[in-house]
Design an enzyme around this catalytic site. Sequence first.
Site, PDB file in Angstrom:
ATOM      1  CG  HIS A 148      -0.195  -0.122   2.540  1.00 17.67           C
ATOM      2  ND1 HIS A 148       0.416   0.940   3.172  1.00 17.67           N
ATOM      3  CD2 HIS A 148       0.031  -1.205   3.340  1.00 17.67           C
ATOM      4  CE1 HIS A 148       0.970   0.527   4.287  1.00 17.67           C
ATOM      5  NE2 HIS A 148       0.772  -0.772   4.429  1.00 17.67           N
ATOM      6  CB  ALA A 164      -1.604  -2.000   6.796  1.00 19.12           C
ATOM      7  CE1 TYR A 165       3.684  -6.540   1.723  1.00 16.72           C
ATOM      8  CE2 TYR A 165       5.542  -6.049   3.156  1.00 16.72           C
ATOM      9  CZ  TYR A 165       4.998  -6.763   2.112  1.00 16.72           C
ATOM     10  OH  TYR A 165       5.760  -7.705   1.457  1.00 16.72           O
ATOM     11  N   GLY A 166       3.448  -4.595   7.050  1.00 13.39           N
ATOM     12  CA  GLY A 166       4.358  -5.286   7.954  1.00 13.39           C
ATOM     13  C   GLY A 166       3.631  -6.159   8.961  1.00 13.39           C
ATOM     14  CB  THR A 174      -0.207  -8.760   6.451  1.00 13.42           C
ATOM     15  OG1 THR A 174       0.760  -8.164   5.570  1.00 13.42           O
ATOM     16  CG2 THR A 174      -1.416  -7.841   6.563  1.00 13.42           C
TER      17      THR A 174
END
Length: 256
Positions: free
Chosen positions: A87, A148-150, A152
């Site tokens: 993102h 958010a990415y990290g 997950t």
Amino acid sequence: MSTVAITGGTRGIGLGMARALLGSGHRVALCGVDPERVDKVRAELSGDVLAVVADVTDHEQLQRFWDAAVCEFGRVDVWVNNAGISHERKPLWQLPVETARAVVDTNLLGVLHGSAVAMNGMAAAGGGHVWNMEGLGSDGRTVPGLTAYGSTKRAVTYLTKALAAETPPGVSVGLLSPGMVVTDLLTHGYDDPAELAKARKVFNILADTVDTVAPWLAQQAVTQTRNGAHVRWLTTSKVIGRFALAPLRRRELFDA
């Protein structure tokens, strides 16, 4: 030779692994969400390959992907949960809700679905191995703007270690850690050209191209299939060595 199923196999590391596996004589089933991209990849690849449209956020679509691969090749020996998205680099509270949901659904829920489908099918078939792909955040390191990415990827690491403790007989799971690879995910979301230029200096030291990393990952994927395996391309010793050699070795991995 093995039959390997790869989610997110129409671009980046997934496509690179597919090419390497096919080149070594393995059978490959891959999926992607973009029908045009799937058709293009299907036309480009040669060998025993099956390319279908499947969205990893949908359990039923992944089950159909599994069924199609088994119908085409008889069985699936190795399943790689590779599909992932990132993102724009923004603090979490500035990230659109729909973007955060898409990242979690693809990167975490997709791995949950894929692992469940593959492990269930492999248990019925008498065995197999599931790989889950690590990424930034898997080791607990935080990067502002990529919360958010990290999160997950950190969750995927926990998920895989937990699955290793509950695998059915004959089935094993492990982690593939590709390190920094020059794909659209690596440089995605940089709005400030100065920040991107700064990041590229580090990438040119530590990153590698898909053509370098994917064949190595592909080989490990079909040979290092013990339960709990953790295969890392960018090891700590490699990081130290590259920084030590950086003043003497100039690398340019990006187009001007």
